[in-house]
Motif scaffolding. Structure first.
Motif, PDB file in Angstrom:
ATOM      1  N   VAL A  41      33.389  54.048  47.144  1.00 18.74           N
ATOM      2  CA  VAL A  41      34.598  53.259  46.894  1.00 18.74           C
ATOM      3  C   VAL A  41      35.288  53.802  45.645  1.00 18.74           C
ATOM      4  N   GLY A  42      36.602  53.883  45.670  1.00 20.24           N
ATOM      5  CA  GLY A  42      37.336  54.275  44.484  1.00 20.24           C
ATOM      6  C   GLY A  42      37.483  53.107  43.525  1.00 20.24           C
ATOM      7  N   GLY A  43      37.857  53.397  42.278  1.00 21.38           N
ATOM      8  CA  GLY A  43      38.142  52.341  41.318  1.00 21.38           C
ATOM      9  C   GLY A  43      37.059  52.059  40.305  1.00 21.38           C
ATOM     10  N   ALA A  44      35.940  52.775  40.351  1.00 21.31           N
ATOM     11  CA  ALA A  44      34.898  52.623  39.333  1.00 21.31           C
ATOM     12  C   ALA A  44      34.270  53.986  39.072  1.00 21.31           C
ATOM     13  N   GLU A  45      35.136  54.986  38.892  1.00 21.00           N
ATOM     14  CA  GLU A  45      34.691  56.377  38.839  1.00 21.00           C
ATOM     15  C   GLU A  45      33.941  56.747  37.559  1.00 21.00           C
ATOM     16  N   PHE A  46      33.964  55.869  36.534  1.00 15.20           N
ATOM     17  CA  PHE A  46      33.180  56.114  35.323  1.00 15.20           C
ATOM     18  C   PHE A  46      31.967  55.198  35.235  1.00 15.20           C
ATOM     19  N   GLY A  47      31.617  54.546  36.330  1.00 16.76           N
ATOM     20  CA  GLY A  47      30.514  53.594  36.304  1.00 16.76           C
ATOM     21  C   GLY A  47      29.154  54.214  36.092  1.00 16.76           C
ATOM     22  N   HIS A  48      29.059  55.534  36.186  1.00 12.93           N
ATOM     23  CA  HIS A  48      27.780  56.223  35.967  1.00 12.93           C
ATOM     24  C   HIS A  48      27.604  56.648  34.516  1.00 12.93           C
ATOM     25  N   ILE A  49      28.536  56.234  33.642  1.00 13.43           N
ATOM     26  CA  ILE A  49      28.544  56.675  32.245  1.00 13.43           C
ATOM     27  C   ILE A  49      28.350  55.484  31.323  1.00 13.43           C
ATOM     28  N   GLU A  50      27.532  55.636  30.292  1.00  9.87           N
ATOM     29  CA  GLU A  50      27.379  54.585  29.292  1.00  9.87           C
ATOM     30  C   GLU A  50      28.742  54.225  28.712  1.00  9.87           C
ATOM     31  N   LEU A  51      28.966  52.925  28.463  1.00  8.65           N
ATOM     32  CA  LEU A  51      30.284  52.459  28.050  1.00  8.65           C
ATOM     33  C   LEU A  51      30.788  53.119  26.761  1.00  8.65           C
ATOM     34  N   LEU A 107      31.925  44.558  32.476  1.00  7.48           N
ATOM     35  CA  LEU A 107      32.144  44.061  33.834  1.00  7.48           C
ATOM     36  C   LEU A 107      32.955  42.763  33.813  1.00  7.48           C
ATOM     37  N   HIS A 108      33.358  42.330  35.008  1.00  7.90           N
ATOM     38  CA  HIS A 108      34.006  41.030  35.220  1.00  7.90           C
ATOM     39  C   HIS A 108      35.258  40.857  34.360  1.00  7.90           C
ATOM     40  N   TRP A 109      36.144  41.842  34.413  1.00 13.84           N
ATOM     41  CA  TRP A 109      37.378  41.762  33.629  1.00 13.84           C
ATOM     42  C   TRP A 109      38.640  41.677  34.481  1.00 13.84           C
ATOM     43  N   ARG A 110      38.573  42.056  35.733  1.00 16.16           N
ATOM     44  CA  ARG A 110      39.782  42.076  36.567  1.00 16.16           C
ATOM     45  C   ARG A 110      40.167  40.663  36.994  1.00 16.16           C
ATOM     46  N   THR A 111      41.372  40.241  36.640  1.00 18.84           N
ATOM     47  CA  THR A 111      41.900  38.966  37.130  1.00 18.84           C
ATOM     48  C   THR A 111      42.773  39.177  38.362  1.00 18.84           C
ATOM     49  N   ARG A 112      43.037  40.432  38.682  1.00 17.86           N
ATOM     50  CA  ARG A 112      43.762  40.795  39.900  1.00 17.86           C
ATOM     51  C   ARG A 112      42.913  41.785  40.686  1.00 17.86           C
ATOM     52  N   ALA A 113      42.892  41.613  41.988  1.00 19.98           N
ATOM     53  CA  ALA A 113      42.134  42.521  42.846  1.00 19.98           C
ATOM     54  C   ALA A 113      42.905  42.716  44.141  1.00 19.98           C
ATOM     55  N   SER A 114      42.838  43.937  44.666  1.00 15.95           N
ATOM     56  CA  SER A 114      43.550  44.269  45.895  1.00 15.95           C
ATOM     57  C   SER A 114      42.557  44.840  46.901  1.00 15.95           C
ATOM     58  N   PHE A 115      42.623  44.346  48.130  1.00 18.37           N
ATOM     59  CA  PHE A 115      41.716  44.780  49.175  1.00 18.37           C
ATOM     60  C   PHE A 115      42.502  45.164  50.426  1.00 18.37           C
ATOM     61  N   SER A 116      41.999  46.156  51.126  1.00 17.07           N
ATOM     62  CA  SER A 116      42.503  46.462  52.456  1.00 17.07           C
ATOM     63  C   SER A 116      41.676  45.673  53.465  1.00 17.07           C
ATOM     64  N   VAL A 117      42.116  45.709  54.711  1.00 15.78           N
ATOM     65  CA  VAL A 117      41.389  45.004  55.770  1.00 15.78           C
ATOM     66  C   VAL A 117      40.952  46.020  56.819  1.00 15.78           C
ATOM     67  N   ALA A 118      39.653  46.095  57.046  1.00 13.43           N
ATOM     68  CA  ALA A 118      39.092  47.047  57.998  1.00 13.43           C
ATOM     69  C   ALA A 118      39.198  46.503  59.422  1.00 13.43           C
ATOM     70  N   PRO A 119      39.093  47.386  60.422  1.00 14.06           N
ATOM     71  CA  PRO A 119      39.032  46.897  61.810  1.00 14.06           C
ATOM     72  C   PRO A 119      37.913  45.862  61.939  1.00 14.06           C
ATOM     73  N   GLY A 120      38.215  44.745  62.558  1.00 11.37           N
ATOM     74  CA  GLY A 120      37.263  43.651  62.609  1.00 11.37           C
ATOM     75  C   GLY A 120      37.593  42.541  61.643  1.00 11.37           C
ATOM     76  N   GLY A 121      38.543  42.826  60.718  1.00 14.15           N
ATOM     77  CA  GLY A 121      39.053  41.766  59.860  1.00 14.15           C
ATOM     78  C   GLY A 121      38.351  41.571  58.539  1.00 14.15           C
ATOM     79  N   LEU A 174      33.773  44.379  39.076  1.00 20.16           N
ATOM     80  CA  LEU A 174      34.746  44.470  37.987  1.00 20.16           C
ATOM     81  C   LEU A 174      35.628  43.226  37.918  1.00 20.16           C
ATOM     82  N   ALA A 175      35.623  42.398  38.942  1.00 22.38           N
ATOM     83  CA  ALA A 175      36.477  41.210  38.983  1.00 22.38           C
ATOM     84  C   ALA A 175      35.813  40.038  38.272  1.00 22.38           C
ATOM     85  N   VAL A 176      36.641  39.144  37.752  1.00 18.31           N
ATOM     86  CA  VAL A 176      36.117  37.926  37.133  1.00 18.31           C
ATOM     87  C   VAL A 176      35.388  37.112  38.203  1.00 18.31           C
ATOM     88  N   ASP A 177      34.503  36.242  37.739  1.00 20.96           N
ATOM     89  CA  ASP A 177      33.673  35.477  38.670  1.00 20.96           C
ATOM     90  C   ASP A 177      34.510  34.689  39.667  1.00 20.96           C
TER      91      ASP A 177
END
Length: 436
Positions: free
Chosen positions: A92-102, A140-154, A174-177
């Motif tokens: 998945v895109g959007g967390a490309e530095f997640g393998h690196i210490e903060l 983590l848990h900082w995004r107050t906005r999130a965007s998702f696509s919809v796969a076949p099957g909904g 990365l999204a808030v709870d």
């Protein structure tokens, strides 16, 4: 260009970080931009974009042959390139530095920002990247906005980087709870192409549904009935800019520095939960607005900066708010109705500034990712302000615009860079420019 060489795997030694979430390597003299790596590592990488005539290639790490300090296990399995490769999938895109210490992420971002300044603006400066106000230690848990696509099957899904491939997701670390608590993964979104979620600082979350082409109107009602009670739901047609209320409000309410803001539908608002406060305070500290001054807030959106600037300028001052989006400008009028010293203009920034030649004391601009451009910079210079504040979400476009300002006699007085997008390559900055 992508050819049949995309299935090839090569061994590479990783060099410096590059703007855009990549690291630079070389293969037989050719530059290869590699994702999910670290400087100094020896890796096996799969080519994702390659061609004999291409100036450079792109690749993703699929195996680390020799690691370096700073690499950690990725917090999000779906975004982990190594785990995805072992399953024959893309991450998945959007967390490309997640393998690196903060802390190392911030060091790398500082290097990238400094390199962009030096190369594009001929400005050599040591850069430090600061965390946001009240940032979590794990980022983590900082995004107050999130965007998702919809796969076949909904079911909800996200794209792989530079790919049409959709990867189903069951959570968004990365999204808030409050985003994850909606449990949208359990809903059948058939008939919708995209789902946008906004969780405000106060009030109910808003779920925005973007209908798929040819979808039956009843699909939206079915989806709305499946979403949690207390959630506002609306539909948005990007082609016609039509916003329809399905349940609750078509807007969310945000609060910063004692001001309340209404943000409608797909209107822009800073994504990190602490970003509005972090940036608004940096702007006030950096610009030092005096009572009675004439101030322009360019690309002003719903008025995040306009309201505190108006407070600082006082009733004897004047604040010009310029925004190109009709929807955001309407929000600004509602948000700033109690500030008579604010004038709101909806339209192009360069044209709006034409009437203010030699008439402004301070200019603040927060342009989109592409930057302001030479024409806007010239208009700002013609307004003859004592100080310019520049909020940017892209170091390359900021450095380019800084070069335009320097050509007109301006200098970079101060610069603060903020890590408002932990675990990604993105960053935000605020610069103060003055005349020598």
């Amino acid at each position: 260009m992508t050819t049949d060489t995309t299935a090839s795997e090569i061994e590479l030694t990783i060099g410096a970080p590059a703007h855009g979430g990549h690291f630079v390597a070389r293969h037989e003299g050719r530059v290869v931009f590699v994702r999910h790596a670290l400087p100094g590592e020896r890796v096996r990488a799969r080519l994702t974009e390659a061609g004999d005539g291409a100036k450079f290639w792109r690749a993703d790490v699929v195996e680390v042959l020799e690691s370096v300090p700073g690499r950690v296990e990725h917090f999000w399995p779906e975004a982990d390139a190594l785990r995805a490769a072992s399953r024959g999938r893309l991450p998945v895109g959007g967390a490309e530095f997640g393998h690196i210490e903060l802390p190392l992420q911030r060091e790398l971002k500082a290097q990238i920002f400094a390199e962009q300044l030096s190369r594009l603006a001929k400005e050599d400066r040591t850069v430090t990247v600061e965390p946001a106000v009240e940032e979590r230690e794990d980022g983590l848990h900082w995004r107050t906005r999130a965007s998702f696509s919809v796969a076949p099957g909904g079911r909800l899904a996200m794209h792989a980087h530079r790919s049409e491939e959709l990867i189903p997701v069951q959570r968004m670390p990365l999204a808030v709870d409050a985003v994850n608590d909606l449990q949208l993964w359990d809903v059948d979104f058939s008939g919708v192409s995209r789902v946008e979620v906004a969780v405000p600082s106060t009030g109910a979350p808003l779920v925005l549904l973007i209908p798929a082409a040819g979808a039956h109107p009843k699909a939206l009602g079915r989806i709305a009935s499946a979403l949690p009670e207390g959630t506002s739901i609306a539909s948005w047609d990007p082609e016609t800019s039509t916003l329809n209320r399905l349940r609750g409000r078509t807007w969310v309410q945000e609060s910063v520095l004692g001001h309340d803001y209404r943000v409608t539908g797909a209107g822009f608002w800073q994504i990190h939960r602490s970003a509005p406060l972090t940036l608004a305070q940096a702007v006030l500290d950096g610009l030092q607005i005096q009572p009675g001054e004439q101030v322009a807030d360019l690309y002003a959106g719903a008025g995040l900066f306009t309201a505190p600037l108006a407070d600082a300028a006082g009733e004897s001052g004047r604040v010009l708010s310029v925004e190109g989006s009709p929807g955001a400008s309407r929000d600004a009028r509602k948000n700033l109705f109690a500030s008579p010293q604010v004038e709101i203009l909806q339209g192009r920034v360069d044209k709006s500034l034409a009437a203010y030649e030699g008439r402004l004391d301070v200019v603040l601009l927060d342009p989109p990712r592409v930057g302001a451009g030479k024409d806007v910079v010239r208009r700002i210079d013609a307004a003859a302000p004592r100080t310019v504040g520049y909020v940017s979400c892209d170091p390359a476009s900021f450095a380019r615009d800084l070069g335009y300002f320097k050509d007109l006699g301006w200098q970079l007085d101060s610069l603060r860079v903020f890590d408002l997008y932990p675990h990604t390559h993105h960053m935000e900055s605020f610069a103060v420019l003055t005349r020598p």
